[in-house]
Design a protein around this motif. Structure first.
Motif, short mmCIF file in Angstrom:
data_model
loop_
_atom_site.label_atom_id
_atom_site.label_comp_id
_atom_site.label_asym_id
_atom_site.label_seq_id
_atom_site.Cartn_x
_atom_site.Cartn_y
_atom_site.Cartn_z
N UNK A 4 29.17 26.73 -37.83
CA UNK A 4 29.30 27.36 -39.14
C UNK A 4 28.46 26.61 -40.15
N UNK A 5 27.77 27.37 -41.03
CA UNK A 5 26.90 26.76 -42.03
C UNK A 5 27.72 26.25 -43.20
N UNK A 6 27.55 24.97 -43.52
CA UNK A 6 28.13 24.43 -44.74
C UNK A 6 27.25 24.79 -45.92
N UNK A 7 25.93 24.74 -45.72
CA UNK A 7 24.98 25.06 -46.78
C UNK A 7 23.86 25.91 -46.20
N UNK A 29 22.35 24.37 -42.76
CA UNK A 29 22.90 23.07 -42.40
C UNK A 29 24.34 23.25 -41.97
N UNK A 30 24.65 22.86 -40.76
CA UNK A 30 25.96 23.12 -40.18
C UNK A 30 27.02 22.18 -40.74
N UNK A 31 28.24 22.63 -40.72
CA UNK A 31 29.36 21.80 -41.13
C UNK A 31 29.42 20.55 -40.26
N UNK A 66 29.35 27.19 -47.98
CA UNK A 66 30.42 27.76 -47.16
C UNK A 66 30.46 29.29 -47.30
N UNK A 67 29.28 29.88 -47.36
CA UNK A 67 29.16 31.33 -47.42
C UNK A 67 29.23 31.92 -48.81
N UNK A 68 29.53 31.13 -49.84
CA UNK A 68 29.66 31.63 -51.20
C UNK A 68 28.36 31.42 -51.97
N UNK A 69 27.87 32.49 -52.59
CA UNK A 69 26.65 32.44 -53.38
C UNK A 69 26.89 31.61 -54.64
N UNK A 200 29.74 16.82 -44.29
CA UNK A 200 28.34 17.23 -44.19
C UNK A 200 27.52 16.35 -45.12
N UNK A 201 26.49 15.73 -44.60
CA UNK A 201 25.62 14.85 -45.39
C UNK A 201 24.22 15.44 -45.45
#
Length: 254
Positions: A4-7, A29-31, A66-69, A200-201
């Motif tokens: 899952x993408x964190x960013x 960038x993945x979680x 986290x999927x939010x614009x 996530x860094x």
């Protein structure tokens, strides 16, 4: 590491007048990933950070956390959604104690908001939370000192603690080891590895030893475009990266 993408950056662009600085960046960038952004001076790395964190509005494209614009959100709103950053120039309150710096950064996360009648000095949970962070960043013995008298590496450690205090799960560090000796760099790298566990860094960093020692994946930004993204060994072996940046950067360290 979760898929899952964190960013996520989608076609991100930024122009200042007629000058285009960021030229259509796509990046996921993945979680839980530790991701480094490298590139020559003037590549647009700090501008990219400022776009992600809401300091600059993009000229085009999207930033998703986290999927939010994040379009139209102020930096403090993005921070409260779980993204926190440090800056190239150390950003602390030098006349306040080390403990007070950390305690201030905890106020919103601990629910104090704009309540002027709360005596934060009497809050046991706030004190305990601040002391826990000081222990984590190895500054317990410096607790009562003014932050301005700390060594440079200790001030950077304090800023990392402040960055972590709000409970963000996406941490962005802008050149965390710049200007440090080898021993100071080792100290900060160990600290970063410890405090970003299960987070996530995303970091901008010029020290290739730090980059290859910390990052799960690396993106190379050149003149506002990402020319390569991959695992450290893939990026190191990429001819395009060696030509554009990496060879010169590695030579500069020897």
């Amino acid at each position: 590491m979760s898929a899952a993408a964190a960013l996520q950056l989608e076609g991100l662009r930024k122009s200042f007048g007629k000058t285009e600085i960021i030229r259509g960046v796509d990046l996921s960038i993945a979680k839980g990933e530790r991701h480094a952004v490298i590139g020559p001076n003037g590549a647009g790395k700090s501008t990219l950070f400022n776009l992600i964190t809401g300091r600059f509005p993009p000229t085009g494209g999207k930033v998703r956390l986290h999927g939010q614009d994040l379009a139209g959100l102020a930096p403090f709103q993005i921070n409260r959604m779980g993204l926190s950053r440090s800056f190239q120039i150390t950003n602390i309150f030098p006349k306040m104690s080390v403990f007070e710096n950390v305690r201030c950064s905890l106020l919103w996360a601990k629910g104090y908001r704009y309540s002027f009648w709360n005596m934060v000095s009497k809050s046991r949970d706030l004190t305990q939370a601040a002391d826990a962070i000081l222990e984590q960043i190895n500054l317990t013995e410096r607790r009562e000192l003014p932050a301005g008298v700390l060594s440079y590496a200790e001030q950077r450690a304090l800023e990392i603690g402040i960055t972590m205090a709000g409970g963000a799960d996406v941490i962005m560090l802008d050149e965390p080891t710049a200007g440090m000796s080898h021993s100071e760099t080792d100290y900060i790298v160990d600290l970063i590895r410890q405090v970003t566990e299960n987070k996530t860094l995303i970091m901008v960093e010029h020290d290739m030893g730090v980059v290859f020692g910390l990052a799960d994946r690396i993106s190379v930004l050149v003149y506002g475009e990402i020319v390569a993204t991959g695992r450290p060994e893939e990026v190191r072996a990429n001819p395009k990266v060696q030509e554009a940046y990496l060879g010169a950067a590695l030579e500069a360290e020897h």
